[in-house]
Design an enzyme around this catalytic site. Structure first.
Site: not given
Ligand code: FBP
Length: 700
Positions: A106, A228, A271-272, A279-280, A570
């Site tokens: 990613g 992550d 109200k919410y 992510m992670g 990201r």
């Molecule tokens: P990397 O470990 O390759 O850096 O990716 C991390 C991440 O962003 C995670 O946080 C997430 O679960 C995953 O990639 C999402 O993967 P994709 O881009 O394939 O949807």
């Protein structure tokens, strides 16, 4: 001013002001491109040399010794600046090189600066050096898809987020065929070195490439990338070698900026409840940093849940001289109860709103779900190994997949040796909602990782929370507290005596700032009965409007907004910390290459201190490997670093839980990190997690 009626569209589009404001290039972009990250002191010298050190020790894995014999004895390399070196060293440092670089996995903010640092250092050492970018990740190596980087290309992407320049991909070079093709590409390009910018899996791949291509004289250098934050390296004595992968700070700051805005909105229109999944994939580092950045009301930390022990349950069992194994680890149901408790307590002081952060990988730490994930990983991997079509191509629809699982359960009934999926698994699996079943059956990536980002974890949890809140509401235990002065004012202005009605309506009238309607009063009918019982009205009377109004306000409705923070952060442009960190990583990569290293990962020590104290190093990758279950087989991988529940950062968050929940009268304690600012100096200089954990670091 010309009369705009006389301007035609062409005139408008050619107007200098219109051209300026619609140009792709804006002032912020120019600022970023122009910024020159300061290099670490060692890079201000014309040469750098490597100094091997025995100061850091690793426990070597037997299998890693067997599979990576030529790089397993690598040591940590310190990079030192030199004003002059002998002729042989100068020739080696400045020799003409071809270097390839690939992004893997990613995107993470700062990747372009790794390229920029490497490119600048390579060109400075020898303008004839060439740097090739492999396109769309490791596929670019396998298929020899490259672009030679130029000044113009590199300058366009300096300090910009994403991996846009050469793109990225998740392919793993994991077969003899892919390895053979990769070697051919490296030979065709006459590569001296290949740089793999990636996460734990990609750096694992880098180690295997280093071993494999050693005989060809091709050096492989890894770079610790991932938002992550799960590549953190310590030696066996606890010395920190890599405190954090790059991109983490930016992603966390980006998430925190948006989530902090939700805190502001939520505490304004009250109200919410905002449910924010961040992510992670597995580790909860990002959620932890977001908690520190924003002070949201509740943050779940997966690693903490795995550690959970239900002491009440244990004690109860102990009294009967039993051990209750279900008391260890958190279930989804129990977790939903904990969330509900926070919601109910805040509502009691008039705060029927708030913000919850849920880490994307939380399910990994919930025992019951973890079992499903592992079993299904094995089932899918087994199927793929024994059939021509892969599992997902063979069973396209959910019903087909479920039918296959049903057949496995039947096999388990007929064959006692088969334990993978039994009737109980099948029954439990069929009990969960279809969208969650689909999520758990989702295609794994090429490394065998479960795609947590695709699963609507928050929806599953929210469903349970909603169900339990409805029960609590029916039992009269989920109420919105009414400010006492508001209650008194409302009744007095209707000519009613607040004290007479107060005792009949509330459980805490007279001793609390926020009044809670009695549990038995949960409807207009029960309100009517309570008032009659106390002689405040008689049968057939209307409930006084002011009293009805107070009752209505005390009945909560649980309204939610669901958010997912991941791909947006990201792709954010890097913080100044990530700009400087990654540029220096690029410079470090070149130093490692120029000094002949292979199988090393570039890193910067002392990230928790000012840049003046940063120390570029090379970390040997092979000694970081251990055996882990992947695609139902044991494989050598770099261990993911998850949140250490004994770390100072986690302990600090834990110690603030009650305060940030703010289930007491008064303001919330939200913190406003603000957006990522490239200019100005009011943004913190590094991740707060890093700052806090450094308080307990060994001072080597
Ligand atoms: P990397 O470990 O390759 O850096 O990716 C991390 C991440 O962003 C995670 O946080 C997430 O679960 C995953 O990639 C999402 O993967 P994709 O881009 O394939 O949807």
């Amino acid at each position: 001013m010309p009369d705009n009626k006389t301007l035609n569209l062409e005139d408008i589009l050619n107007h200098p002001q219109v051209k300026k404001v619609t140009d792709d290039v804006n002032a912020e972009l120019l600022e970023r491109r122009k910024y020159l990250p300061p290099p670490c002191e060692v890079f201000s010298h014309p040469y750098t040399v490597m100094e091997e050190t025995d100061r850091y020790r690793f426990e070597l894995d037997r299998e890693a010794e067997k599979q990576l014999p030529d790089i397993i004895s690598n040591r940590v390399q310190l990079i030192k600046g030199q004003d002059s070196v002998d002729d042989a060293a100068a020739r080696q440092f400045g020799k003409t090189r071809n270097i390839g670089i690939v992004f893997s996995g990613g995107p993470a903010p700062g990747g372009h600066n790794v390229i920029a640092g490497l490119y600048d250092a390579a060109k400075k050492a020898n303008p004839a050096n060439r740097v090739f970018g492999f396109l769309v990740g490791p596929d670019g190596i396998i298929e020899n898809e490259t672009v030679e980087l130029s000044d113009d290309m590199v300058d366009r992407y300096r300090n910009l987020g994403g991996f846009t320049m050469i793109k990225t991909g998740r392919t793993k070079i994991d077969t003899r065929e892919k390895m053979k093709l990769s070697r051919e590409t490296c030979r065709k390009l006459k590569l001296d070195a290949l740089v793999v910018v990636g996460g734990d899996d990609s750096n694992t791949n880098a180690a295997f490439l280093a071993q494999e291509l050693l005989a060809d004289g091709i050096q492989i250098i890894g770079v610790p990338k991932t938002i992550d934050g799960d590549i953190q390296v310590r030696d066996v004595d606890g010395n920190v070698l890599c405190a954090m992968s790059f991109g983490f700070h930016t992603a966390a700051r980006a998430f925190a900026g948006s989530i902090s805005n939700l805190c502001t909105d939520s505490s304004s229109d009250i109200k919410y409840w905002h449910i924010c999944k961040v992510m992670g994939r597995v580790a909860s580092h990002l959620a932890l940093e977001v908690a520190l950045q924003t002070h949201v009301n509740m943050t779940l930390i997966g690693e903490d849940l795995a550690d959970y022990v239900d002491h009440d349950r244990l004690q109860k069992a102990q009294k009967d001289k039993n051990i209750d194994y279900h008391a260890y680890g958190m279930t989804l149901r129990h977790l939903s109860r904990i969330i509900c408790e926070g919601i109910v307590r805040r509502a009691a002081v008039g705060k029927n709103y708030g913000v919850i952060v849920i880490p994307e990988g939380v399910l990994e730490f919930i025992n019951e779900i973890q079992v499903f994930i592992l079993k299904l990983n094995t089932i899918i991997a087994d199927y793929n190994q024994t059939h021509d079509f892969d599992f997902h191509a063979s069973f396209m629809r959910l019903e087909d997949k479920l039918e296959y699982l049903r057949r496995l359960a039947q096999r388990a009934r007929e064959d006692t040796g088969f334990k993978l999926w039994n009737t109980r698994d099948d029954d439990l699996f069929n009990d969960i909602p279809a969208f969650f079943q689909e999520g758990l059956l989702m295609e794994r990536d090429s490394h065998g990782n479960f795609p947590f980002s695709q699963v609507e974890t928050e929806k599953v949890l929210l469903g349970l929370v909603q169900d339990y809140l409805s029960i609590l509401k029916e039992e009269g235990l989920y109420k919105v507290g009414i400010r006492k002065d508001y209650y008194s004012k409302t009744l007095e202005s209707a000519g009613l005596d607040p004290d007479r009605f107060g005792a009949a309506l509330f459980i805490n009238y007279g001793d609390s700032e926020f009044l809670l309607v009695k549990p038995g009063i949960i409807s207009v009918k029960t309100l009517d009965q309570a008032l009659q019982k106390e002689g405040l009205i008689t049968a057939g009377d209307q409930i006084p409007a002011a009293v009805a109004k107070i009752f209505k306000k005390s009945m909560p409705s649980f309204k939610t907004q669901i958010h997912f923070y991941g791909y947006d952060g990201r792709g954010n442009d890097p913080t100044r910390f990530d700009c400087n960190y990654t540029y220096n990583l690029g410079l470090t990569v070149f130093s490692l290459i120029a000094n002949g290293a292979t199988g090393q990962m570039a890193a910067i020590k002392n990230l928790d201190k000012d840049l003046a104290s940063w120390e570029p190093i090379g970390i040997p990758i092979a000694p970081l490997m251990h055996l882990e279950e992947r695609k139902s087989k044991l494989a050598l991988v770099i261990e993911k670093s998850i949140v250490d529940v004994d770390s100072i950062a986690f302990q600090v968050v834990k110690a603030h839980r009650e305060k940030w929940l703010a289930a007491v009268p008064g303001d919330d304690h939200y913190r406003r990190p603000g957006p990522i600012r490239f200019t100005g100096n009011s943004e913190e200089e590094r991740p707060i997690t890093l700052e806090l954990n450094a308080v307990g670091n060994l001072g080597d």
